[in-house]
Scaffold this motif. Structure first.
Motif, short mmCIF file in Angstrom:
data_model
loop_
_atom_site.label_atom_id
_atom_site.label_comp_id
_atom_site.label_asym_id
_atom_site.label_seq_id
_atom_site.Cartn_x
_atom_site.Cartn_y
_atom_site.Cartn_z
N LEU A 153 -1.98 0.48 -4.93
CA LEU A 153 -1.94 -0.84 -4.31
C LEU A 153 -1.32 -1.82 -5.29
O LEU A 153 -1.68 -1.84 -6.47
CB LEU A 153 -3.36 -1.30 -3.94
N PRO B 75 0.17 4.83 0.62
CA PRO B 75 -0.93 5.72 1.02
C PRO B 75 -0.63 7.17 0.67
O PRO B 75 0.42 7.51 0.12
CB PRO B 75 -0.99 5.51 2.53
N MET C 66 -10.01 0.21 2.35
CA MET C 66 -8.83 1.07 2.44
C MET C 66 -9.20 2.36 3.17
O MET C 66 -10.32 2.87 3.03
CB MET C 66 -8.31 1.42 1.05
N SER D 77 0.85 -1.19 0.00
CA SER D 77 0.00 0.00 0.00
C SER D 77 0.89 1.23 0.00
O SER D 77 1.77 1.37 0.86
CB SER D 77 -0.90 0.03 1.24
N GLY E 131 -5.72 5.10 1.41
CA GLY E 131 -4.84 4.30 0.57
C GLY E 131 -4.20 3.12 1.25
O GLY E 131 -3.53 2.32 0.58
N LEU E 132 -4.38 2.94 2.56
CA LEU E 132 -3.81 1.81 3.28
C LEU E 132 -4.83 0.69 3.36
O LEU E 132 -5.95 0.89 3.84
CB LEU E 132 -3.39 2.24 4.69
N MET E 133 -4.44 -0.51 2.91
CA MET E 133 -5.34 -1.66 2.96
C MET E 133 -5.55 -2.10 4.41
O MET E 133 -4.60 -2.26 5.17
CB MET E 133 -4.76 -2.82 2.14
N TYR F 253 -2.37 7.52 -3.84
CA TYR F 253 -2.19 6.16 -3.34
C TYR F 253 -2.31 5.11 -4.43
O TYR F 253 -2.89 5.32 -5.49
CB TYR F 253 -3.18 5.86 -2.21
N TYR G 171 -2.63 6.35 8.09
CA TYR G 171 -1.58 5.34 8.20
C TYR G 171 -0.51 5.72 9.22
O TYR G 171 0.19 4.85 9.74
CB TYR G 171 -0.92 5.13 6.83
#
Length: 719
Positions: free
Chosen positions: A417, A411, A574, A409, A577-579, A415, A625
């Motif tokens: 993935l 972020p 998400m 990820s 942008g962070l899974m 962002y 994040y």
């Protein structure tokens, strides 16, 4: 002057039975499948080979293919490094390549000591052929603010830098005085400066100078060559050679020789070569001249003339506009070049490579074999972008490492993935093919992340032991005033940097990696609820939470079409942008920090993993994040390519006169244009001179679309 060899590719290949070792891959079977991939060569056009601290090194990278001699479309990334004579790495830049071209710069800080350095450029694919195939060139850095000058200091001048350091500390109250001060040097003083540079002119029978060229003599016997453009008529000419100070002094210490320029019938340019040693005509104590002598030989070699360069004058006043005209002698050519206008140093410095001589050197590298043995690392070409690789390890020895999904990820505002699948040894690699602004990224193993740890392979360093440092640059007593003047000018210029800023070319906004069909809710348009769970229930259609155990929740997104029968799939969740694999971490998240909630109802495929839609939550600060802590999250600092810039160009006109008249202008670098792409027959470029008098070189280096080298020079004087 150095010519290049050029390479382009089109191919496909499979990678099998490979084990990654740092950023390289160690083969466990055959090299077949790689041997037919074309080799590459890189050329770097940089603005000078001598820098003082407080100055910028600007550079343009060209990557060429051995297959068809054209700009390469193989590697998408090049690496530029500066290495000290002690084999210490000063900087390593990653440069994005678009159709074989990229750019960057480096500000010389005061932490770098004086000394001789090596500028190196290569691609990952080139590493399989040895460091002797890399672009290498000598660089000199002078730092008068450090006490240790052993690398460049002669014994008899040990006190020079100490005096300069004492004198060059300019206070802000002194700036206006320095700005208005003119340093006047007599011709005799100029002669005392140790310079290995002279000027060569071609003069017609009417006394008109039709061509100028700079000569750098590297020893008691010097050699130089230049190319007479095809637009210069055949006939009788005088070849004049003189040191820079002679013309301004009015003296006649000029070497002259009659030559004949003959038309070859092909419209090609003529190369004139002069070889000489010192003569009695020149004071042998004068190291500034290295002028031509009695024993001279001049030969003609026919070469292509691609570009004509012309200035609207040869002499200019300070802060005066200069118009440079570039003309393609073959209108059908597409030329990609870079342009530098910089003051010619009045001391002997390492010669810079031109595309002409680089091309000659590169011809000797045409036939190369992969320098890989069964025990050495093999480096894959970076075909789609930067290659990130690593390895997972199980917390228990019996855990299977193969076919695990590793998710990256990136972020922030832009962002992205990425996902990679591990091999039997737990090794993975992924291509980073999108431009990023943020350099923080997070890795996690999909499905059972707590059972694995992640190790990232860094950039495998080069072996610098084979690098040869040939520059013998040193400072002497008679350079003291030059070093002092230039150091003061740099201090003043940097003090006014905010008035002359460069601008950054940020990556263009892109659609989310999962596509553009989104439903979105800006929560400021609705009644606020305390948690994300309540917000989803009350506001967001087609999204819900489901309890699957005691206080254990998951998100679900309603299918747009019942594509899959049977098992339901979880959505990809998400935040900034962070899974997020543990949905519980978001269900009760404070909704007052959330700006908007977007979602897609279409299935999303991540390798062989299927997600029923995407839930994309964005906070106001876009920094979720930074406070999200999970033991299985592996934070990594991405080695990002250099951000492209639009470099400041100084203009003087009536509109800015009130402000600009009060700002000192001691620029040595009048202009740097890293991308000069002209498809029309003519191109005019305008720039302004500075308050720094002297002789300036206008230098164009580059290649045509078909890989033909382009190298043109012109000289101007600022009085």
């Amino acid at each position: 002057m150095n010519k290049c060899i050029f390479f382009l590719i089109g191919f496909s290949f499979s990678i099998c039975q490979l084990v990654i070792a740092q950023t390289g891959i160690k083969q466990t079977s055959s090299q077949k499948g790689f041997e037919n991939i074309p080799t590459e060569t890189t050329y770097v056009h940089y603005n000078s080979s001598l820098f003082f601290v407080g100055e910028y090194m600007y550079y343009r990278v060209y990557c060429l293919s051995d297959n068809n001699k054209k700009l390469s479309s193989l590697s998408k990334v090049a690496y530029v490094e500066l290495v000290s004579q002690d084999k210490d790495l000063i900087f390593r830049h990653k440069v994005s390549l678009e159709l074989g071209k990229g750019q960057g710069d480096f500000f010389i800080p005061t932490s770098i000591p004086s000394g001789n350095y090596k500028l190196i450029c290569y691609t990952q694919w080139m590493r399989n052929y040895g460091i002797n195939t890399f672009f290498q060139s000598d660089i000199v850095i002078v730092n008068p603010y450090q006490g240790d000058q052993k690398k460049i200091l002669k014994e008899e001048t040990a006190s020079v830098l100490e005096e300069i350091l004492d004198q060059s500390e300019v206070k802000s109250t002194e700036v206006s005085t320095v700005k208005n001060q003119e340093t006047k040097k007599s011709p005799q003083k100029e002669k005392e400066v140790a310079v290995k540079m002279t000027l060569m002119e071609l003069v017609d029978e009417d006394g008109k100078t039709v061509f100028r060229h700079e000569i750098n003599f590297e020893s008691e016997k010097g050699q130089s060559d230049f190319f007479v453009p095809s637009n210069i008529p055949s006939g009788n000419y005088k070849l004049k050679v003189y040191p820079q100070w002679v013309k301004s002094s009015g003296k006649e210490m000029v070497f002259q020789r009659d030559i004949v320029v003959e038309e070859n019938g092909k419209g090609e340019e003529k190369e004139v070569r002069a070889v000489a040693s010192n003569t009695k005509r020149v004071n042998k104590q004068n190291k500034n001249t290295k002028a031509l002598a009695d024993k001279n030989s001049i030969t003609q070699v026919l070469k292509d003339a691609l570009v004509s360069m012309e200035l609207d004058s040869q002499k200019f006043n300070r802060r005066e506009k200069v118009t440079l005209s570039l003309k393609k002698n073959n209108p059908s050519l597409e030329i990609y070049g870079s342009l530098s206008v910089r003051k010619i140093d009045t001391i002997a410095i390492p010669a810079r490579l031109t595309t002409k001589k680089f091309e000659k050197w590169a011809r000797g590298l045409s036939k190369r074999n992969l320098g890989v043995t069964s025990s050495s690392a093999f480096f894959l070409p970076e075909l789609r972008g930067s290659l990130l690789s690593g390895k997972i390890k199980g917390v228990k020895p019996d855990l299977q490492l193969e076919n695990k999904k590793v998710v990256l990820s990136v972020p922030g505002s832009s962002y992205d993935l990425k996902v990679a699948t591990t091999d039997k040894d737990g090794v993975f690699y992924m291509n980073l093919d999108r431009p990023f602004v943020e350099n923080e990224a997070y890795l996690q193993v999909l499905g059972d992340p707590t059972n694995f740890t992640i190790e990232i392979f860094g950039h495998s360093p080069l072996d610098y032991d084979t690098i040869s440092f040939t520059s013998d640059f040193s400072i002497s007593e008679n350079m003291k005033q030059m070093i002092l003047d230039r150091s003061v000018q740099n201090q003043i210029s940097n003090g006014y940097f905010s008035a002359k800023p460069d601008t950054i070319n940020l990556p263009k906004p892109q659609l989310p990696f999962y596509g553009g069909r989104l439903s979105g809710y800006n929560l400021d348009e609705f009644t606020r609820f305390p948690t994300v769970k309540e917000t989803v229930v009350e506001i967001v259609d087609n999204v819900r939470t489901k309890e699957i155990g005691n206080e254990n929740y998951i998100f679900q997104i309603k299918k747009e079409k019942p594509i899959f029968n049977g098992a339901d799939f979880l959505p990809l969740v998400m935040v900034d942008g962070l899974m997020i694999q543990d949905h519980n971490d978001i269900v009760n998240f404070n909704a007052n920090r959330v700006e908007k909630i977007n979602f897609s109802r279409e299935p999303y495929f991540m390798s062989s993993q299927i997600f029923q839609g995407v839930l994309d939550i964005t906070t106001y600060n876009k920094d979720f994040y930074k406070s999200y802590n999970k033991s299985y999250l592996k934070k990594v600092e991405l080695f990002l390519p250099e951000i492209r810039k639009n470099y400041f160009v100084q203009f003087y006109n009536d509109n800015n006169a009130e402000v600009s008249n009060h700002i000192p202008d001691f620029r040595q670098q009048l202009l740097w244009v890293p991308s000069v792409n002209f498809t029309d027959e003519n191109l005019n470029i305008e720039f302004f001179t500075s308050d720094n008098p002297g002789i300036y070189e206008v230098c164009l280096e580059g290649f045509t679309k078909d890989g033909i080298s382009v190298s043109a020079r012109e000289i101007l004087e600022v009085e």
